[in-house]
Write an enzyme that holds these catalytic residues in place. Sequence first.
Site, PDB file in Angstrom:
ATOM      1  N   GLU A 111       8.656  40.908  57.845  1.00 58.85           N
ATOM      2  CA  GLU A 111       9.419  41.404  59.087  1.00 58.85           C
ATOM      3  C   GLU A 111       9.801  42.717  59.050  1.00 58.85           C
ATOM      4  OE1 GLU A 111       9.692  39.608  61.616  1.00 58.85           O
ATOM      5  OE2 GLU A 111       9.276  37.510  60.930  1.00 58.85           O
ATOM      6  N   ASP A 252      -1.105  33.412  61.318  1.00 57.63           N
ATOM      7  CA  ASP A 252      -1.852  34.220  62.540  1.00 57.63           C
ATOM      8  C   ASP A 252      -2.088  35.418  62.187  1.00 57.63           C
ATOM      9  OD1 ASP A 252       0.835  34.626  62.245  1.00 57.63           O
ATOM     10  OD2 ASP A 252       1.254  34.194  64.447  1.00 57.63           O
ATOM     11  N   GLU A 345       7.058  26.052  71.411  1.00 58.17           N
ATOM     12  CA  GLU A 345       6.751  26.233  70.085  1.00 58.17           C
ATOM     13  C   GLU A 345       5.562  25.366  69.593  1.00 58.17           C
ATOM     14  OE1 GLU A 345       8.536  29.147  67.884  1.00 58.17           O
ATOM     15  OE2 GLU A 345       7.804  29.266  69.769  1.00 58.17           O
ATOM     16  N   GLU A 366       2.743  36.346  73.011  1.00 58.22           N
ATOM     17  CA  GLU A 366       1.487  36.224  72.366  1.00 58.22           C
ATOM     18  C   GLU A 366       0.433  35.753  73.549  1.00 58.22           C
ATOM     19  OE1 GLU A 366       3.700  36.308  68.593  1.00 58.22           O
ATOM     20  OE2 GLU A 366       4.046  34.997  70.468  1.00 58.22           O
TER      21      GLU A 366
END
EC number: 3.2.1.-
Length: 689
Positions: A111, A252, A345, A366
Amino acid sequence: MKILYFILFAYFNPSSSLRTYTKDDLIKLREEVRQMFQHAYDSYLKYAYPYDELRPLSCDGIDTWGSYSLTLIDALDTLAIMGNYTEFQRVVDILTTKANFDANINVSVFETNIRIIGGLISAHLLSHRAGVKLEPGWPCNGPLLRLAEDVAKRLITAFDTKSGMPYGTVNLRHGVPLGETPVTCTAGIGTFILEFGTLSRLTGDPLYEEIAMNAVYALYNHRSPLGLYGNHIDIVSGHWTAQDAGIGAGVDSFFEYLVKGSILLQKPELMEMFYEARKAIDKYLKREDWYLWVSMTKGQVTLPVFQSLEAYWPGVLSLIGDTSSAMRTLHNYHQVWLQYGFTPEFYNIPQTEAGNNRENYPLRPELIESVMYLYRATGDPYLLQVGVDILRSLQHSAKTPCGYATIKDVRDHRKEDRMESFFLAETTKYLYLLFDTDNFIHNQGQHGTVVNTPSGECVLEAGGYIFNTEAHPIDPSALYCCYDKPKERLFDFSELNAQKSIFRGETIEERRNGFYENKEKETAENDSLSTEIQNGVLESPDADTETNTVNISEVLEQNRGAEESMQEENLSVVTTESYGEYMKLDDNDSYELKITDIEINKESNISNNYTLFREDVEDNTSFIPDILSKVLPISGKEYKHDAQRMLERIRSENRYFRNFSWENNYKLLSCRAQPFIQRLSILGEFFNR
């Protein structure tokens, strides 16, 4: 026949009865998104700054990822893209008063890289456009670039492992915490090449790019015989602890960075890895333009769900020119959005309903990200309608007087008291760029800006921006302004005696092949040393002193006693979530903090997080003989990680095979022409009324 079916379905499907958006319509939509961003941004400044995130229901702030005003940094380049240069300059002035990121806090390596390093690099490269006063030597120099490199140096210790794959957590001052789990998600290993590669190209230091590439090769060499990647891996043993293979959470951005890294850094080998991975993905995961989760070793379906995070995939496919597959998959994802007004989700595909306990929507970007990419590639007006659907849902159900809130349950649109920083960094940015067709980000090379650099004149702002997974744009032309090839750091001979184990006088050819004449001898010596340690006794003969014998078990017992003493004094020993049992797929783009079950005191400060570290065992090293400090991964307070030594070790070990033919296959990076019949199926001809 399949293409014809898609054309007829799109033409006769009521949802494809699209309105025509004029230029004025797009401007109005663009300005509505600007107001959305401004409402959320102003609310953060008013109620939450300097905390990391805004709580839009409580109208206050919390620290989540590191207590470094995360939302302010994450939103910085969005200000530039929306043309708010005055505020951009003000925030840069605030950030550049900070000399470094020295703080006794534990942070996520993943992150911090995508949000902090990515945000600082992007803001650094946009400073010229935003009118910030530049230092001589920009873009190869500047305060934001120095801050980004400072953070990278603090994260780099996580990669100092035998496998080259990083730990998931580091302390910004002390390195990897003692007891940190060796289990890391796939994306947490393979999502560094954009930021680290850019740092190496701008600073001329090859350290960052080589470390990131080594981690990518490590992952590639741990793929299954089917060519699939699992979800979590033990970076020490190389054992996959979560063997579900998919394109969503935990995996991802690894696939995303293979494509984007190959384009940004002109590395065909990354594209080769992606094509290999996609072949396995299409063979084992793809079902009627959905992508399921399967066993990485057997290919059997383990989880028939669509995850909200997976909506990035059509955008990645658009980057390699496969807009037909991208559009069909995006249509499936859009149907989920229409069903609930948001994408949960988890969405159970066979049951066509939101997954239990994963019904939330944390303002994810996304889907709109893929819509923006595909609209730039195709001009299909259907994509504008998808964007409007997303905008309307956010305005209707997520807006609060103090910002925009996470949707706790997409089935009834209840709200949750959190607005993650990626709402301002990504969601609003991609929406804005969808409707702002003339934005400088969309420049296709028609114009650029000539700047003088230490390497001569350089053309910048010529388009082709590559977004990292946090939507921070990187100007690819800037990477060629500061060097031709990464400057190799010359060996400092003043340190020869101290670092003679590194400098063995090998030839270039020997270094390239990882061959040393004394390799067998060194291996035997290391094996002997390891055996002595395992037996509990380490003997260190010295020419001038008597042989010292130390009982390792006694030393470790004293260490345990020191830990218990610290715990009795109410000092917190950091623990992290163990992924030893695969119970759920955590979101690598947002390792969710379970803050709903605890009362967060706004006056609390995350910097009061005292921790026991591998490299900092307070004063408990006083009883450890000198010889033991060469074996145990502990030292005194003066510990300083030697990144250069780590790089030299990685080069000399040369653990992972590299295909040199891949590295020169530049035809992979060329744009693939689209067959005419496919263009007919996705452009506007069949949608215009």
